[in-house]
Design a protein around this motif. Structure first.
Motif, PDB file in Angstrom:
ATOM      1  N   LEU A  87       5.368  -5.589  -7.798  1.00 22.83           N
ATOM      2  CA  LEU A  87       6.360  -5.566  -8.857  1.00 22.83           C
ATOM      3  C   LEU A  87       6.244  -6.734  -9.822  1.00 22.83           C
ATOM      4  CD1 LEU A  87       9.475  -4.647  -6.685  1.00 22.83           C
ATOM      5  CD2 LEU A  87       7.824  -3.136  -7.758  1.00 22.83           C
ATOM      6  N   ALA A  88       5.470  -7.745  -9.468  1.00 23.60           N
ATOM      7  CA  ALA A  88       5.479  -9.002 -10.215  1.00 23.60           C
ATOM      8  C   ALA A  88       5.055  -8.829 -11.657  1.00 23.60           C
ATOM      9  CB  ALA A  88       4.582 -10.028  -9.524  1.00 23.60           C
ATOM     10  N   PHE A  89       4.142  -7.902 -11.917  1.00 23.51           N
ATOM     11  CA  PHE A  89       3.608  -7.763 -13.257  1.00 23.51           C
ATOM     12  C   PHE A  89       4.181  -6.549 -13.990  1.00 23.51           C
ATOM     13  CE2 PHE A  89       0.473  -9.975 -10.715  1.00 23.51           C
ATOM     14  CZ  PHE A  89       0.185 -11.069 -11.511  1.00 23.51           C
ATOM     15  N   PHE A  90       5.185  -5.890 -13.380  1.00 26.65           N
ATOM     16  CA  PHE A  90       5.680  -4.629 -13.914  1.00 26.65           C
ATOM     17  C   PHE A  90       6.249  -4.777 -15.311  1.00 26.65           C
ATOM     18  CE2 PHE A  90       8.884  -1.209 -14.149  1.00 26.65           C
ATOM     19  CZ  PHE A  90       8.013  -0.144 -14.015  1.00 26.65           C
ATOM     20  N   LEU A 131      -8.195   8.256  -9.078  1.00 23.96           N
ATOM     21  CA  LEU A 131      -6.886   8.888  -8.981  1.00 23.96           C
ATOM     22  C   LEU A 131      -5.959   8.097  -8.062  1.00 23.96           C
ATOM     23  CD1 LEU A 131      -7.001  12.103  -6.749  1.00 23.96           C
ATOM     24  CD2 LEU A 131      -8.484  10.120  -6.472  1.00 23.96           C
ATOM     25  N   TYR A 132      -4.677   8.220  -8.336  1.00 23.81           N
ATOM     26  CA  TYR A 132      -3.658   7.542  -7.539  1.00 23.81           C
ATOM     27  C   TYR A 132      -3.522   8.241  -6.197  1.00 23.81           C
ATOM     28  CZ  TYR A 132       0.893   5.701  -6.139  1.00 23.81           C
ATOM     29  OH  TYR A 132       1.925   5.105  -5.449  1.00 23.81           O
ATOM     30  N   LEU A 133      -3.352   7.443  -5.143  1.00 17.50           N
ATOM     31  CA  LEU A 133      -3.185   7.968  -3.803  1.00 17.50           C
ATOM     32  C   LEU A 133      -2.000   7.290  -3.125  1.00 17.50           C
ATOM     33  CD1 LEU A 133      -6.902   7.760  -2.545  1.00 17.50           C
ATOM     34  CD2 LEU A 133      -5.695   9.855  -3.216  1.00 17.50           C
ATOM     35  N   VAL A 134      -1.285   8.046  -2.324  1.00 18.81           N
ATOM     36  CA  VAL A 134      -0.333   7.456  -1.389  1.00 18.81           C
ATOM     37  C   VAL A 134      -0.909   7.686   0.002  1.00 18.81           C
ATOM     38  CG1 VAL A 134       2.013   7.418  -0.500  1.00 18.81           C
ATOM     39  CG2 VAL A 134       1.615   7.924  -2.910  1.00 18.81           C
ATOM     40  N   LEU A 135      -1.281   6.608   0.669  1.00 14.72           N
ATOM     41  CA  LEU A 135      -1.902   6.719   1.979  1.00 14.72           C
ATOM     42  C   LEU A 135      -0.839   6.735   3.069  1.00 14.72           C
ATOM     43  CD1 LEU A 135      -4.776   4.104   1.528  1.00 14.72           C
ATOM     44  CD2 LEU A 135      -4.865   6.582   1.139  1.00 14.72           C
ATOM     45  N   PRO A 136      -1.001   7.580   4.072  1.00 11.40           N
ATOM     46  CA  PRO A 136      -0.057   7.552   5.195  1.00 11.40           C
ATOM     47  C   PRO A 136      -0.004   6.155   5.807  1.00 11.40           C
ATOM     48  CG  PRO A 136      -1.492   9.470   5.333  1.00 11.40           C
ATOM     49  CD  PRO A 136      -2.039   8.616   4.241  1.00 11.40           C
ATOM     50  N   VAL A 137       1.187   5.653   6.036  1.00  9.41           N
ATOM     51  CA  VAL A 137       1.469   4.343   6.619  1.00  9.41           C
ATOM     52  C   VAL A 137       1.211   3.217   5.623  1.00  9.41           C
ATOM     53  CG1 VAL A 137       1.013   2.715   8.493  1.00  9.41           C
ATOM     54  CG2 VAL A 137       0.904   5.183   8.936  1.00  9.41           C
ATOM     55  N   TYR A 149       9.497   7.071  -6.416  1.00  5.16           N
ATOM     56  CA  TYR A 149       8.056   7.368  -6.376  1.00  5.16           C
ATOM     57  C   TYR A 149       7.373   6.888  -7.653  1.00  5.16           C
ATOM     58  CZ  TYR A 149       3.722  10.047  -6.660  1.00  5.16           C
ATOM     59  OH  TYR A 149       2.400  10.407  -6.823  1.00  5.16           O
ATOM     60  N   LEU A 150       7.930   7.224  -8.811  1.00  8.52           N
ATOM     61  CA  LEU A 150       7.338   6.814 -10.087  1.00  8.52           C
ATOM     62  C   LEU A 150       7.400   5.304 -10.264  1.00  8.52           C
ATOM     63  CD1 LEU A 150       8.615   9.538 -12.594  1.00  8.52           C
ATOM     64  CD2 LEU A 150       6.376   9.376 -11.487  1.00  8.52           C
ATOM     65  N   PHE A 151       8.506   4.716  -9.864  1.00 14.56           N
ATOM     66  CA  PHE A 151       8.660   3.265 -10.012  1.00 14.56           C
ATOM     67  C   PHE A 151       7.577   2.523  -9.236  1.00 14.56           C
ATOM     68  CE2 PHE A 151      10.297  -0.907  -8.983  1.00 14.56           C
ATOM     69  CZ  PHE A 151      10.894  -1.323 -10.167  1.00 14.56           C
ATOM     70  N   ILE A 152       7.403   2.889  -7.977  1.00  9.59           N
ATOM     71  CA  ILE A 152       6.413   2.211  -7.138  1.00  9.59           C
ATOM     72  C   ILE A 152       4.998   2.533  -7.611  1.00  9.59           C
ATOM     73  CG2 ILE A 152       5.444   2.127  -4.805  1.00  9.59           C
ATOM     74  CD1 ILE A 152       8.304   2.439  -3.748  1.00  9.59           C
ATOM     75  N   ARG A 153       4.753   3.762  -8.003  1.00  9.70           N
ATOM     76  CA  ARG A 153       3.421   4.140  -8.490  1.00  9.70           C
ATOM     77  C   ARG A 153       3.011   3.318  -9.701  1.00  9.70           C
ATOM     78  NH1 ARG A 153       2.670   9.649 -11.694  1.00  9.70           N
ATOM     79  NH2 ARG A 153       3.530   8.250 -13.273  1.00  9.70           N
ATOM     80  N   ASP A 154       3.899   3.234 -10.692  1.00 14.40           N
ATOM     81  CA  ASP A 154       3.548   2.535 -11.922  1.00 14.40           C
ATOM     82  C   ASP A 154       3.522   1.019 -11.721  1.00 14.40           C
ATOM     83  OD1 ASP A 154       3.360   5.005 -13.091  1.00 14.40           O
ATOM     84  OD2 ASP A 154       5.315   4.934 -14.062  1.00 14.40           O
ATOM     85  N   ALA A 155       4.403   0.522 -10.873  1.00 14.62           N
ATOM     86  CA  ALA A 155       4.383  -0.908 -10.568  1.00 14.62           C
ATOM     87  C   ALA A 155       3.077  -1.286  -9.874  1.00 14.62           C
ATOM     88  CB  ALA A 155       5.578  -1.281  -9.696  1.00 14.62           C
ATOM     89  N   TYR A 156       2.631  -0.438  -8.966  1.00 10.77           N
ATOM     90  CA  TYR A 156       1.367  -0.703  -8.267  1.00 10.77           C
ATOM     91  C   TYR A 156       0.201  -0.732  -9.246  1.00 10.77           C
ATOM     92  CZ  TYR A 156      -2.606  -0.192  -5.139  1.00 10.77           C
ATOM     93  OH  TYR A 156      -3.810  -0.380  -4.499  1.00 10.77           O
ATOM     94  N   ALA A 204      -3.467  -6.079 -13.533  1.00 17.22           N
ATOM     95  CA  ALA A 204      -3.303  -7.486 -13.868  1.00 17.22           C
ATOM     96  C   ALA A 204      -4.105  -8.378 -12.919  1.00 17.22           C
ATOM     97  CB  ALA A 204      -1.816  -7.870 -13.837  1.00 17.22           C
ATOM     98  N   ALA A 205      -4.139  -8.021 -11.627  1.00 17.09           N
ATOM     99  CA  ALA A 205      -4.860  -8.838 -10.649  1.00 17.09           C
ATOM    100  C   ALA A 205      -6.355  -8.849 -10.945  1.00 17.09           C
ATOM    101  CB  ALA A 205      -4.607  -8.294  -9.242  1.00 17.09           C
ATOM    102  N   ILE A 206      -6.891  -7.746 -11.417  1.00 18.24           N
ATOM    103  CA  ILE A 206      -8.318  -7.665 -11.725  1.00 18.24           C
ATOM    104  C   ILE A 206      -8.647  -8.450 -13.002  1.00 18.24           C
ATOM    105  CG2 ILE A 206     -10.141  -6.071 -12.480  1.00 18.24           C
ATOM    106  CD1 ILE A 206      -8.835  -4.009 -10.547  1.00 18.24           C
ATOM    107  N   LYS A 207      -7.734  -8.420 -13.962  1.00 16.89           N
ATOM    108  CA  LYS A 207      -8.004  -9.079 -15.248  1.00 16.89           C
ATOM    109  C   LYS A 207      -7.810 -10.588 -15.205  1.00 16.89           C
ATOM    110  CE  LYS A 207      -6.907  -5.191 -18.294  1.00 16.89           C
ATOM    111  NZ  LYS A 207      -5.960  -4.697 -19.330  1.00 16.89           N
ATOM    112  N   LYS A 208      -7.054 -11.087 -14.254  1.00 16.53           N
ATOM    113  CA  LYS A 208      -6.717 -12.513 -14.262  1.00 16.53           C
ATOM    114  C   LYS A 208      -7.940 -13.418 -14.012  1.00 16.53           C
ATOM    115  CE  LYS A 208      -5.375 -13.032  -9.388  1.00 16.53           C
ATOM    116  NZ  LYS A 208      -6.502 -13.863  -9.007  1.00 16.53           N
TER     117      LYS A 208
END
Length: 250
Positions: free
Chosen positions: A42-45, A167-173, A233-240, A246-250
Motif C-alpha cells: 500500500l505504501a506507493f498506492f 497477467l495478475y494472479l491471486v495465488l492460494p495462501v 479485491y480491486l483495492f489490493i490488486r491495484d495497490a500491489y 515502484a519497487a522495480i523503478k527505484k
C-alpha cells in the motif's frame, strides 16, 4: 516442480502481457489501520497514477481471493491472535530473527541487479545482526548503525532486466502476485540458502511460524481494507501493482 515452472512460463509469454495503460482511479477507500500487514503493497498506492492491471482471469482470481479471505479469518488470524499472549518484544525479536535469515537472499538479488551499495548494506546487516544482534534477534545494524534493509527479490530482479509483469494472479495462501513474480518465487526458492539448510517439511514449518508471527504484530490492516474499500479485491490488486512497479523503478 517442472510442470509448475512450465505453466508459469506459459503465463509469462501470454501475448498481451506488455500492454500497460492508464485506467480510471481505483474505486475504494483507504485503510484506517495504524500498522499495515500489507504495508509494502500500500505504501506507493497514492504516489503514482493508477496502472491498468492485466487481469484476464479475474473470475478465477476472485474465487481464489475468496478462498484466501476465508483462510485468513478462520485459520491464520485466530492463530495469530493466539500468539499475542507472547509478549510483543519477544515477537519483535522473532521477527528480527526471521528477517535476518532472509538477508542472504536479499544480498544475492541486489548483486544480480548490480546494486552493490545495497548489497553491501545487506551483507553488513547480516554480519552485525548475526553477531552483535545475537543471531539476528536484535536489529543492531539499524538501531546503532542506521543500516536499513534493502528489499529485493527475484521478481524485482526479472523486472529490472525488462521482464514484464504479465497477467495478475491471486495465488492460494500467498495472495496477490503476477506471472513474473510467481516465477520469481521459484527463483527465490532456489537462490535461498534456507532451501538447502532445511528439508521441505522443515522449510514449510519455519515459513508458517514466520508468517504467523508477523501477522500477530499487525494491527488488523486487512480488516481495515475490508471495512473501508468498496471492492477489496480491486483495492489490493491495484495497490500491489503500484507497489511492485515502484519497487522495480527505484
Amino acid at each position: 516442480m517442472r510442470a509448475i515452472i512450465a505453466f508459469l512460463l506459459l503465463l509469462l509469454l501470454y501475448p498481451h502481457f506488455n500492454s500497460v495503460a492508464e485506467e480510471p482511479p481505483v474505486i475504494g477507500g483507504e485503510s484506517t489501520a495504524d500498522e499495515e500487514f500489507f504495508e509494502d503493497d500500500l505504501a506507493f498506492f497514492d504516489e503514482e497514477p493508477p496502472l491498468t492491471v492485466h487481469d484476464p482471469i479475474e473470475p478465477i482470481n476472485r474465487a481464489v481471493f475468496w478462498f484466501n479471505d476465508k483462510l485468513y479469518f478462520y485459520l491464520f488470524k485466530p492463530v495469530a491472535k493466539g500468539l499475542r499472549v507472547v509478549p510483543e518484544r519477544v515477537r519483535v525479536s522473532a521477527d528480527n530473527f526471521f528477517d535476518n535469515l532472509s538477508a542472504p537472499l536479499r544480498f544475492l538479488n541486489n548483486v544480480l541487479q548490480l546494486q552493490f551499495d545495497d548489497a553491501s548494506d545487506e551483507l553488513a546487516r547480516f554480519i552485525f545482526n548475526s553477531t552483535f544482534g545475537v543471531a539476528g534477534l536484535f536489529d543492531i545494524a539499524k538501531k546503532e548503525g542506521g543500516i536499513v534493509r534493502r528489499d529485493e527479490d527475484f521478481g524485482q530482479t526479472l523486472g529490472r532486466y525488462g521482464v514484464g509483469s504479465g497477467l495478475y494472479l491471486v495465488l492460494p495462501v500467498f495472495g496477490p502476485s503476477n506471472a513474473r513474480d510467481a516465477i520469481g518465487r521459484v527463483g527465490d526458492y532456489f537462490l535461498s540458502p534456507l532451501t538447502y539448510a532445511f528439508d521441505t517439511e522443515e522449510r514449510i514449518a519455519v515459513t508458517a511460524v514466520e508468517k504467523e508471527n508477523a501477522l500477530s504484530l499487525d494491527k488488523d490492516t486487512y480488516e481495515g481494507i475490508k471495512r473501508d474499500a468498496l471492492d477489496p479485491y480491486l483495492f489490493i490488486r491495484d495497490a500491489y501493482a503500484q507497489r511492485r512497479e515502484a519497487a522495480i523503478k527505484k
